[in-house]
Design an enzyme around this catalytic site. Structure first.
Site, PDB file in Angstrom:
ATOM      1  N   GLU A  31      -7.472  -2.788  -3.685  1.00 53.75           N
ATOM      2  CA  GLU A  31      -6.617  -1.655  -3.992  1.00 53.75           C
ATOM      3  C   GLU A  31      -7.463  -0.471  -3.547  1.00 53.75           C
ATOM      4  OE1 GLU A  31      -4.826  -3.592  -8.038  1.00 53.75           O
ATOM      5  OE2 GLU A  31      -6.715  -2.368  -7.952  1.00 53.75           O
ATOM      6  N   ASP A  52      -7.846  -6.922 -16.377  1.00 53.10           N
ATOM      7  CA  ASP A  52      -7.267  -6.033 -17.900  1.00 53.10           C
ATOM      8  C   ASP A  52      -8.590  -5.991 -18.843  1.00 53.10           C
ATOM      9  OD1 ASP A  52      -4.674  -5.858 -16.777  1.00 53.10           O
ATOM     10  OD2 ASP A  52      -4.196  -8.070 -17.485  1.00 53.10           O
TER      11      ASP A  52
END
Length: 490
Positions: free
Chosen positions: A208, A277
């Site tokens: 990303e 997460d």
């Protein structure tokens, strides 16, 4: 193990985190395979287990709950069976359902088929179009209520590019959060980081980060290239920090004036599902209780390293986190300045949690009951006890060429085995003055055979407001006496 960072669990339990983003249901079909299908060259799975776990923003909530924090979730769910499964899971975990907004789109579902502990295929059912005007309005109303009423200490935006997070919602979150002085932490999927303009921390993975920075041919191994990319993303997003997870190369925190790199902590990778997460959850939770970003990164890196060793979308507990942290840092080598700085970060964390730091030093060669009593009494003076021991080289200078009797690493390990001792650091210098300047303990302890002015470093400690404590020794107990007794009775 709770003696380490003894107040961390309590602080976590008082923290309230608002999670906003894309809610996913992760389904696992698990079983055994011993034959190939006659219809196609694929294994036949004899399913014996079906289980469901919240994914995406739901997994962030799961991670926060596992660490003892309170969380509220805002996002879209469908009007289907999968939505009911999610709600039932959240009810059991005492997660508020008021932020779950019903949508005509189906609940995002990711189904993984596992055969003999090996993931064979993943089937995704999802719609990724942006939330419609009515859904966006409902999301914004819930966000405004929770932030304006100060019902959260930190905000996590979990953007999985499933339609919940857009420019308008991000702008509103950050505007309201800044007004209430609440930090915003973003796990991004959008390639345009300007959408997250003004967030406190943005946590992309390597892929990303490369995509957003438009750099290419990067494998994540070079720190300087990662720093350059991080600086570019900082400028693009106006964030306070960019936290890049670099797969096998670890984790990097890039800020305007500081950069930290952490090596990967995973010993054996089982499943990387949801590791991001876990990382985001730990960082945001630590930051919400006002720990330094460097410590937040350290703990996040350790947590991610633990969770990838588990099968499927998983979580970790505070005890697991602290146990691994202690394994990593309890014994600090004398040779590495980076390890001393790591110890300083940990001690700073202890201080920020309200723990009183006690420091004592000595050779501790041939440990005896006098040493043990000194250490036990030292620990009673505060919460965390650091023991600094002279290296072998230093002991020889002080005691003569026949000493030490016990090698430095063995002395350190013996001391770490005592209940009273939290950290051991070995020093090569003639005195612990450099360590006192670095760590700045609240209390410096020495034996009662010293006077106040004979305690090495007393002036350093008192200058920054610390105190000196003298503890009575056990009569007749010393390494020299013990050694002489052994030599007289061969």
């Amino acid at each position: 193990m709770i003696k380490y960072f003894s107040q961390l669990k309590t602080k976590f339990s008082k923290a309230k985190i608002l999670v906003i983003g894309d809610i996913i249901l992760d389904a696992y079909i698990e079983g055994h395979s011993n034959r190939i299908s006659p219809e196609a060259p694929i294994p036949i799975i004899e399913a014996n287990s079906y289980r469901y776990v919240p994914g995406g923003a739901g997994n962030v909530v799961n991670n926060l709950n596992a660490l003892g924090a309170k969380s509220t979730l805002i996002g879209l769910i469908g009007k289907d069976q999968e939505a009911e499964i999610l709600k039932n899971i959240f009810k059991k975990e005492n997660v508020s359902l008021r932020g779950l907004i019903k949508s005509n789109r189906p609940t995002t579902l990711k189904t993984r088929v596992i055969g003999d502990n090996q993931q064979l295929v993943r089937i995704d059912r999802e719609e990724t179009q942006p939330a419609n005007k009515k859904e966006e309005s409902q999301i914004l109303i819930q966000i405004a209520k929770l932030i304006k009423k100060k019902l959260c200490d930190g905000i996590i935006v979990s953007d999985y590019a499933k339609g919940v997070i857009n420019k308008n919602i991000m702008k509103t979150i950050i505007k309201l959060a800044k007004k209430e002085k609440i930090a915003v932490f973003v796990d991004p999927k959008n390639k345009d980081f300007s959408i997250y303009n003004g967030a406190d921390i943005i946590k992309p993975n390597l892929k990303e980060a490369i995509s957003a920075s438009k750099l290419s041919n990067l494998d994540g191994s070079d720190n300087s290239t990662i720093e350059k990319m991080g600086k570019q993303l900082l400028k693009m997003s106006k964030a306070k920090g960019i936290l890049i997870s670099r797969n096998k190369y670890g984790l990097s925190l890039i800020q305007k004036n500081e950069t930290f790199h952490y090596k990967t902590q995973a010993l054996e990778v089982s499943d990387v599902s949801g590791a991001g997460d876990t990382l985001t959850s730990i960082f945001a939770l630590c930051a919400s209780i006002n720990l330094p970003y460097s410590i937040c990164s350290e703990l996040s890196n350790i947590g991610a390293g633990l969770v990838v060793q588990k099968q499927g979308t998983a979580t970790i507990s505070v005890e697991e986190l602290l146990k691994q942290l202690h394994k990593t840092h309890a014994h600090i080598s004398k040779t590495s300045s980076s390890e001393r700085n790591a110890l300083k970060q940990l001690i700073d964390m202890e201080k920020s949690l309200g723990n009183k730091i006690v420091f004592t030093n000595g050779c501790f060669d041939l440990l005896h009951v006098g040493h043990v009593k000194l250490l036990e009494e030292s620990k009673k003076c505060g919460d965390i006890l650091i023991v600094a021991i002279n290296s072998d080289k230093s002991v020889k200078k002080l005691k003569g060429p026949q000493r030490p009797l016990i090698q430095e690493n063995d002395r350190a390990r013996i001391l770490l085995g005592l209940e009273a001792v939290d950290y051991v650091v070995i020093f090569d210098e003639g005195t612990p003055k450099n360590l006192l300047r670095l760590l700045q303990p609240d209390i410096l302890v020495k034996g009662g055979d010293y006077s106040h002015d004979q305690v090495v470093g007393y002036e350093i400690v008192e200058k920054y407001g610390g105190k000196i404590k003298l503890i009575n020794l056990v009569d007749g107990k010393s390494t020299t006496n013990t050694l002489n007794k052994i030599l007289k009775n061969p």
